[in-house]
Design a protein around this motif. Structure first.
Motif, PDB file in Angstrom:
ATOM      1  N   HIS A   8       2.735   1.878  -3.323  1.00 37.00           N
ATOM      2  CA  HIS A   8       1.911   2.473  -4.380  1.00 37.00           C
ATOM      3  C   HIS A   8       1.518   3.917  -4.066  1.00 37.00           C
ATOM      4  O   HIS A   8       1.266   4.697  -4.990  1.00 37.00           O
ATOM      5  CB  HIS A   8       0.680   1.610  -4.634  1.00 37.00           C
ATOM      6  CG  HIS A   8       0.980   0.407  -5.464  1.00 37.00           C
ATOM      7  ND1 HIS A   8       1.218   0.484  -6.818  1.00 37.00           N
ATOM      8  CD2 HIS A   8       1.129  -0.903  -5.144  1.00 37.00           C
ATOM      9  CE1 HIS A   8       1.473  -0.722  -7.302  1.00 37.00           C
ATOM     10  NE2 HIS A   8       1.441  -1.575  -6.301  1.00 37.00           N
ATOM     11  N   LYS A   9       1.456   4.278  -2.788  1.00 42.28           N
ATOM     12  CA  LYS A   9       1.198   5.677  -2.448  1.00 42.28           C
ATOM     13  C   LYS A   9       2.305   6.581  -2.989  1.00 42.28           C
ATOM     14  O   LYS A   9       2.068   7.744  -3.299  1.00 42.28           O
ATOM     15  CB  LYS A   9       1.100   5.836  -0.927  1.00 42.28           C
ATOM     16  CG  LYS A   9      -0.216   5.351  -0.338  1.00 42.28           C
ATOM     17  CD  LYS A   9      -0.213   5.507   1.176  1.00 42.28           C
ATOM     18  CE  LYS A   9      -1.489   4.951   1.787  1.00 42.28           C
ATOM     19  NZ  LYS A   9      -1.476   5.056   3.273  1.00 42.28           N
ATOM     20  N   VAL A  10       3.503   6.020  -3.092  1.00 41.92           N
ATOM     21  CA  VAL A  10       4.646   6.797  -3.589  1.00 41.92           C
ATOM     22  C   VAL A  10       4.765   6.711  -5.111  1.00 41.92           C
ATOM     23  O   VAL A  10       4.824   7.725  -5.804  1.00 41.92           O
ATOM     24  CB  VAL A  10       5.958   6.309  -2.928  1.00 41.92           C
ATOM     25  CG1 VAL A  10       7.158   7.018  -3.548  1.00 41.92           C
ATOM     26  CG2 VAL A  10       5.917   6.555  -1.422  1.00 41.92           C
ATOM     27  N   ASP A  13       2.720   5.471  -7.540  1.00 40.15           N
ATOM     28  CA  ASP A  13       1.593   5.734  -8.442  1.00 40.15           C
ATOM     29  C   ASP A  13       1.543   7.191  -8.887  1.00 40.15           C
ATOM     30  O   ASP A  13       1.568   7.473 -10.086  1.00 40.15           O
ATOM     31  CB  ASP A  13       0.272   5.306  -7.799  1.00 40.15           C
ATOM     32  CG  ASP A  13       0.113   3.788  -7.772  1.00 40.15           C
ATOM     33  OD1 ASP A  13       1.042   3.090  -8.222  1.00 40.15           O
ATOM     34  OD2 ASP A  13      -0.924   3.308  -7.290  1.00 40.15           O
ATOM     35  N   GLU A  62       0.829  -1.208   0.000  1.00 37.99           N
ATOM     36  CA  GLU A  62       0.000   0.000   0.000  1.00 37.99           C
ATOM     37  C   GLU A  62       0.861   1.255   0.000  1.00 37.99           C
ATOM     38  O   GLU A  62       0.619   2.195  -0.750  1.00 37.99           O
ATOM     39  CB  GLU A  62      -0.941  -0.001   1.209  1.00 37.99           C
ATOM     40  CG  GLU A  62      -2.005  -1.081   1.168  1.00 37.99           C
ATOM     41  CD  GLU A  62      -1.515  -2.394   1.748  1.00 37.99           C
ATOM     42  OE1 GLU A  62      -0.322  -2.463   2.135  1.00 37.99           O
ATOM     43  OE2 GLU A  62      -2.309  -3.344   1.803  1.00 37.99           O
ATOM     44  N   ASN A  63       1.872   1.275   0.870  1.00 40.28           N
ATOM     45  CA  ASN A  63       2.726   2.459   0.957  1.00 40.28           C
ATOM     46  C   ASN A  63       3.612   2.621  -0.274  1.00 40.28           C
ATOM     47  O   ASN A  63       3.917   3.744  -0.683  1.00 40.28           O
ATOM     48  CB  ASN A  63       3.585   2.395   2.216  1.00 40.28           C
ATOM     49  CG  ASN A  63       2.774   2.660   3.471  1.00 40.28           C
ATOM     50  OD1 ASN A  63       1.724   3.293   3.403  1.00 40.28           O
ATOM     51  ND2 ASN A  63       3.234   2.168   4.602  1.00 40.28           N
TER      52      ASN A  63
END
Length: 385
Positions: free
Chosen positions: A336-338, A340, A333-334
């Protein structure tokens, strides 16, 4: 649907529903059209359900629910204040959100919502039940043109491949956890920091070998399995010490007379086996059986996602020592937070635009150029301890 198509559909939807909104007569058409026209749901009648019964002191009905994305909807008429308490049939006063939470508490665990949406046709108040005491995100119908993406969770069922990778990676993590516990028992001083650091590294190396034989990195299926199987349990410790040394040795530097079982393994660059010698305990029949059967014959490591498994792997190891052992993984999750918003969203958008080109020759030319572009991109990650 492309982003541009969804944005255009959101504009049209907002215009069509401006000023409308009678709870009992228009709720279902409102949600069905939103899902179909803006978010591209092919058969919204099978995707969203309305008026599902829930049993409180009396029988009540949930306005809307989307089981596949764990969404519960509490709908009110246009003009209703979504923050104001409303008198219920039992005489209590509850806000729409409190009303929805009461419904959710009576559902089976698997059906409980991740998201609660209260709506009055002009406003969507979105509550993330991962943070049940937090304030809602508010999306206005009139702003849907630029904020349509904030409601994408309504239809985001997740990638099936990622779901499978998650399941397999969790199974792999459980295997590593059992192996870790059994190996820990074999150390002379299982509480010594050096022993715990060695055990962490030993688990990493074993997982690499299991993955490498299933993914073809070792050049043949079951190569690691067959190597371990050729030794009695009491000799596996020595066999692993020899194997790790060979995996850290380039072909031109190897002993030309070494055992053929070892010579069959390729050089593994990257430094995993190049670190200082680690403490490897004796193996017993239980541990060897875990390696040969549970972790090798009965499991395919090539199906795991390295991204997901990193977090799972970390969670299986002793939480007090995994950091001192030099291992810390960032959750998917983290990650992809960066990545994406940084570059992945744009790359996906570019690929989708290329795929929509109608002329085959032009599309293939652009795809070749796109592939070359990907091959030439360099990313730099800086880690701060």
């Amino acid at each position: 649907m492309t982003d541009a198509q969804q944005r255009a559909a959101a504009v049209k939807f907002a215009a069509e529903w401006e000023g409308k909104g009678y709870e009992k007569g228009q709720s279902q058409p409102f949600w069905m059209e939103l899902l179909e026209k803006v978010y591209g749901v092919d058969n919204p009648a099978h995707f969203i359900s309305f008026e599902n019964q829930v049993h409180l002191d009396n029988t009540s009905f949930i306005d809307g629910s989307i089981p596949s994305t764990h969404v519960l909807i509490e709908q009110k008429s246009l003009g209703k204040d979504l923050k104001a308490p409303i008198k219920q049939s039992d005489g209590t006063f509850l806000t729409p959100f409190q009303q929805a939470k009461r419904y959710a508490a009576e559902l089976s665990y698997s059906m409980r919502p991740r998201w609660i949406v209260t709506c009055n046709f002009a406003e969507f108040h979105v509550y993330d039940m991962e943070h049940p005491t937090g304030e809602p995100e508010i999306i206005l119908l009139k702003d849907l043109e630029k904020e349509w993406y904030r409601l994408r969770f309504l239809v985001d069922t997740g990638d099936e491949n990622i779901k499978k990778e998650m399941e397999v990676s969790i199974q792999a993590g459980a295997l590593v956890g059992v192996l870790y516990d059994e190996l820990l028992k074999q150390y002379i001083d299982p509480n010594a920091p050096a022993s715990l650091q060695s055990l962490n590294m030993l688990c990493v190396r074993l997982v690499f070998c299991l993955y490498a034989e299933d993914a073809g990195i070792f050049g043949g299926h079951s190569k690691f399995h067959d190597y371990i199987k050729s030794f009695a349990p009491k000799d596996v410790r020595r066999a692993l010490i020899d194997l790790f040394k060979v995996l850290d040795t380039k072909d031109e530097d190897r002993d030309p007379y070494m055992d053929g079982r070892l010579a069959a393994f390729p050089y593994a660059n990257g430094g995993l086996f190049a670190k200082e010698d680690i403490e490897i305990p004796n193996f017993n029949e239980r541990i060897v059986n875990l390696l040969l059967h549970d972790a090798s014959e009965d499991f395919d490591w090539s199906e795991i996602s390295p991204t997901i498994f990193g977090a799972v792997f970390e969670s299986t190891l002793n939480p007090e020592t995994r950091r001192s052992g030099g291992m810390h993984y960032t959750s998917i999750e983290n990650i992809h937070k960066v990545i994406d918003p940084l570059f992945l969203d744009e790359l996906k958008k570019e690929l989708q635009e290329i795929r929509e080109i109608k002329v085959d020759k032009t599309r293939m030319k652009r795809l070749d150029e796109y592939r070359s572009k990907l091959a030439g991109i360099t990313f730099l990650e800086e880690t701060v301890a």
